[in-house]
Design a protein around this motif. Structure first.
Motif, PDB file in Angstrom:
ATOM      1  N   LEU A  74      36.961  32.751  49.945  1.00 44.47           N
ATOM      2  CA  LEU A  74      35.786  32.377  49.169  1.00 44.47           C
ATOM      3  C   LEU A  74      36.033  32.667  47.689  1.00 44.47           C
ATOM      4  N   LEU A  84      34.633  32.328  44.032  1.00 43.50           N
ATOM      5  CA  LEU A  84      33.425  32.060  43.246  1.00 43.50           C
ATOM      6  C   LEU A  84      33.748  31.843  41.776  1.00 43.50           C
ATOM      7  N   GLY A  89      37.411  38.715  52.187  1.00 43.67           N
ATOM      8  CA  GLY A  89      36.003  38.374  52.344  1.00 43.67           C
ATOM      9  C   GLY A  89      35.176  38.518  51.090  1.00 43.67           C
ATOM     10  N   ASP A  90      34.127  39.325  51.189  1.00 39.70           N
ATOM     11  CA  ASP A  90      33.162  39.365  50.086  1.00 39.70           C
ATOM     12  C   ASP A  90      33.709  40.096  48.872  1.00 39.70           C
ATOM     13  N   TYR A  91      34.606  41.051  49.052  1.00 40.78           N
ATOM     14  CA  TYR A  91      35.226  41.698  47.898  1.00 40.78           C
ATOM     15  C   TYR A  91      36.042  40.687  47.103  1.00 40.78           C
ATOM     16  N   ALA A 113      35.472  37.542  46.988  1.00 39.86           N
ATOM     17  CA  ALA A 113      34.513  36.653  46.327  1.00 39.86           C
ATOM     18  C   ALA A 113      34.053  37.259  45.007  1.00 39.86           C
ATOM     19  N   ILE A 114      33.731  38.554  45.020  1.00 46.46           N
ATOM     20  CA  ILE A 114      33.216  39.187  43.813  1.00 46.46           C
ATOM     21  C   ILE A 114      34.300  39.285  42.740  1.00 46.46           C
ATOM     22  N   LEU A 121      34.732  35.989  41.166  1.00 52.68           N
ATOM     23  CA  LEU A 121      33.589  35.775  40.274  1.00 52.68           C
ATOM     24  C   LEU A 121      33.816  36.486  38.943  1.00 52.68           C
ATOM     25  N   LEU A 125      31.086  25.137  44.566  1.00 50.04           N
ATOM     26  CA  LEU A 125      31.111  25.714  45.905  1.00 50.04           C
ATOM     27  C   LEU A 125      30.102  25.012  46.810  1.00 50.04           C
TER      28      LEU A 125
END
Lengths: 357, 331
Positions: free
Chosen positions: A72, A74, A129-131, A133-134, A137, A264
């Motif tokens: 992911l 961002l 994963g979400d780390y 993504a951040i 970003l 996205l």
């Protein structure tokens, strides 16, 4: 839907092309035909079509990262920005760098964004994963803030006359830019499609479905994740350079996070991991606000709500990828079983080296 | 201390002299700003601890609180312009009303968000990335709703409390607002810490954070715990919003949450996400670091410093300074 998909994949390769080529020709001539029902008000139709095509190219690139490898990202707009700035720095009279012909900056933008992809990917892709993504970003924002703050990048003043040859734009009108972009999309789709069917593509799918299992099965996950990141970055840079050339002006205003989210949204709405799906998603995200001007004010709101609703009821997007992959696996398995029965007996081993298609 | 300027072809400048002269001003201002980060970071950390979800829309929960504060001031009859002449009791009363309103609105928004967006996903056992994309969608939707209601521009400032220097610390003046912000952050953090570590509901939160399935088997109502977690995060975000509006009275703008939210998240990660103490520490440290960075590199680089800190922490110590511990905490 699945029925249609099966029928499509059961067609022979020439038959598929037989259908695809007329569709492609129709797509090429859309701005010339200017069909009344889908024509846009407010923006002239060829410009709108170029915008749609630009989003489609971005979506194809982001799909490699998000859809195929399941990373992911961002901050994809960062790569888009790098591409646009490369085109601006090497063609605009406002820049002090050596000038190049605009078309040369397209491969150059790809090369430089690939380097950026490696620089960003090498440290960050150890995260998941979400780390991840951040962090992406954060990188996207850093690139935008660099454009704000670094003197030679000229902040809001920006670069005029990007991509002009002797004061004239490279291509006369939006229709020609549209043709150029569509041609590039077709080329990129062919390349990415080949990649998808190769060892690299299978590795990406394995990483997307379950990274730990992929690692255990011997997929060099880190290496292939960087590949996905770098190839996605190159396509993003390419579309950034195209955008810069068409608009002729680059400053720090068009590379914010909201744009990244819209990219996205195109991929996720259409169906991450499915090429036709992301093209559809890009058309939805870019075209609808241009066609229905009265909703343009609400478009981010609508896409925000659409994301929530879609994730609840159809997380795979309008056209999902997973099912098709399973179907492909099943077909391969069936073929294997079928062949096994066919060749059962003493010749089974002998045919192995030449097996497959 | 001699002034040192290093110009690398005008790309980045280092102003060591500026940092030296501004050091104590930066420290005080950084702590005040860091207090706000800490309060928002608590919301991220609580939700992350329980659901392992980055609640991307938490920044919008905060912004909703900022608007609630502004509207409360407006409804109380205050308008933009000169600071009204009020007694201390009146100021405290009005600020308390605004704070309660902001906390109520933010808390309600957070709970509504959980019910509308996240609960259906939990019922379907959606993968984590689906949660994250939903959170992004929710953030988008909330932000754009605010934009439609209040327009593109920030609301005109309404100031109830004029900043006045109270005393000097190493030559830097400390205002009443600095003191209030730092004290408020520490007090609210204590309340949150007490709630999570000492009360019955807090024990439920820690149990679910540690092992949701076992907690459910032991009779903890998981759904209620999740609602409470979102509610507490929302209340803290609302309080943060009220204090933020004291510091920056023109702060009510539809997209004002993005930067603060991402920095608060960075603060939570910096201190160790899922860890209440980490949120406070991370918030204060981030406030300090970005202010020092601002003096060293120049005004526009403040946010860059914050993002670079975020990236570096995630890369080299993803568990933060104090590590993840909401679920591992023992009483």
């Amino acid at each position: 839907m699945n029925n249609l998909r099966e029928r499509w994949s059961s067609l022979s390769r020439p038959a598929q092309w037989g259908i695809l080529i007329p569709v492609l020709v129709l797509i090429y001539f859309l701005p010339v035909i200017d069909p009344p029902l889908i024509a846009t008000t407010g923006t002239d139709f060829p410009t709108a079509m170029f915008d749609v095509a630009r989003y489609a190219l971005v979506a194809v690139g982001l799909n490699v990262v998000v859809g195929q490898a399941g990373l992911l990202d961002l901050g994809y707009v960062g790569f888009f920005a790098v591409g646009a700035y490369v085109a601006a720095l090497f063609t605009s009279p406002d820049s002090s760098l050596h000038k190049l012909p605009y078309l040369w900056t397209l491969p150059l933008a790809m090369a430089i964004t690939m380097i950026f992809g490696i620089i960003l990917g090498t440290p960050t892709l150890r995260l998941r994963g979400d780390y991840l993504a951040i962090v992406t970003l954060g990188f996207g924002e850093i690139i935008r803030l660099l454009a704000d703050n670094v003197g030679p990048l000229r902040g809001q003043i920006g670069f005029q006359a990007v991509g002009t040859v002797g004061g004239k734009p490279l291509l006369a009108n939006a229709t020609q830019w549209y043709w150029l972009t569509v041609t590039i999309i077709v080329a990129v789709l062919l390349l990415v499609g080949n990649l998808e069917r190769s060892r690299v593509g299978r590795a990406w799918v394995a990483i997307r479905e379950d990274e730990d299992v992929a690692e255990i099965m011997g997929v060099a996950t880190y290496k292939f994740k960087i590949w996905a990141f770098v190839i996605g970055a190159a396509i993003g840079g390419l579309s950034g350079a195209l955008y810069a050339g068409k608009v002729g002006f680059v400053n720090n205003q068009s590379f914010d996070v909201v744009t990244s989210m819209l990219f996205l949204a195109a991929v996720v709405l259409g169906g991450a991991g499915n090429k036709v799906g992301v093209l559809l998603g890009a058309v939805v995200v870019a075209y609808l606000p241009l066609r229905f001007v009265q909703i343009a004010q609400y478009n981010y709101l609508i896409f925000g709500i659409a994301l929530i609703v879609l994730m609840i009821f159809r997380p795979q997007g309008l056209l999902g990828a997973r099912q098709r992959l399973l179907a492909k696996g099943r077909q391969a398995y069936q073929r294997l079983i079928g062949r096994g029965e066919q060749l059962s007996g003493d010749s089974a081993l002998a045919t192995e080296p030449g097996g497959g298609n | 201390m001699t002034a040192t300027f290093v110009h690398a072809q005008g790309w980045i400048q280092f102003d060591v002299h500026g940092l030296a002269t501004q050091f104590w001003n930066n420290t005080i201002d950084g702590l005040a700003q860091g207090g706000i980060y800490a309060l928002i970071a608590l919301g991220y950390t609580l939700v992350y601890g329980v659901l392992k979800l980055i609640n991307f829309a938490h920044s919008e929960v905060f912004v909703v609180g900022a608007f609630a504060t502004w509207i409360t001031f407006y409804l109380l009859g205050f308008r933009t312009g000169a600071t009204p002449d009020l007694s201390a009791v009146e100021i405290i009363l009005y600020l308390a009303i605004a704070g309660i309103a902001a906390m109520a609105v933010s808390g309600a928004t957070a709970v509504a968000l959980e019910r509308v967006a996240y609960r259906p996903l939990r019922n379907r056992n959606a993968p984590r990335l689906v949660f994250l994309i939903t959170a992004i969608g929710a953030s988008f939707a909330l932000q754009q709703t605010l934009k439609l209601i209040f327009g593109l521009n920030q609301q005109p400032q309404i100031r109830l409390l004029q900043p006045e220097p109270l005393f000097k610390l190493f030559g830097a003046s400390v205002t009443n607002i600095h003191v209030i912000l730092v004290v408020a952050a520490v007090v609210l953090w204590f309340v949150a810490d007490y709630f999570v570590n000492k009360t019955r509901l807090g024990r439920g939160i820690r149990a679910v954070a540690q092992d949701p399935d076992t907690a459910t088997l032991m009779g903890v109502n998981k759904e209620r715990v999740i609602i409470v977690t979102f509610l507490v995060g929302g209340l803290l975000a609302g309080a943060a919003a009220m204090f933020y509006m004291m510091r920056i009275p023109q702060g009510a703008i539809y997209n004002g949450g993005f930067l603060l939210g991402i920095k608060a998240f960075a603060a939570a990660v910096l201190g160790g996400i899922g860890n209440l103490r980490g949120a406070l520490l991370g918030g204060l440290v981030l406030g300090l670091v970005e202010n020092y960075g601002q003096s060293l590199f120049g005004g526009g680089w403040k946010d860059v410093v914050a993002f670079v800190v975020l990236v570096i922490v995630l890369m080299f110590r993803p568990t933060g300074i104090l590590g993840e511990s909401l679920g591992k905490a023992r009483v």
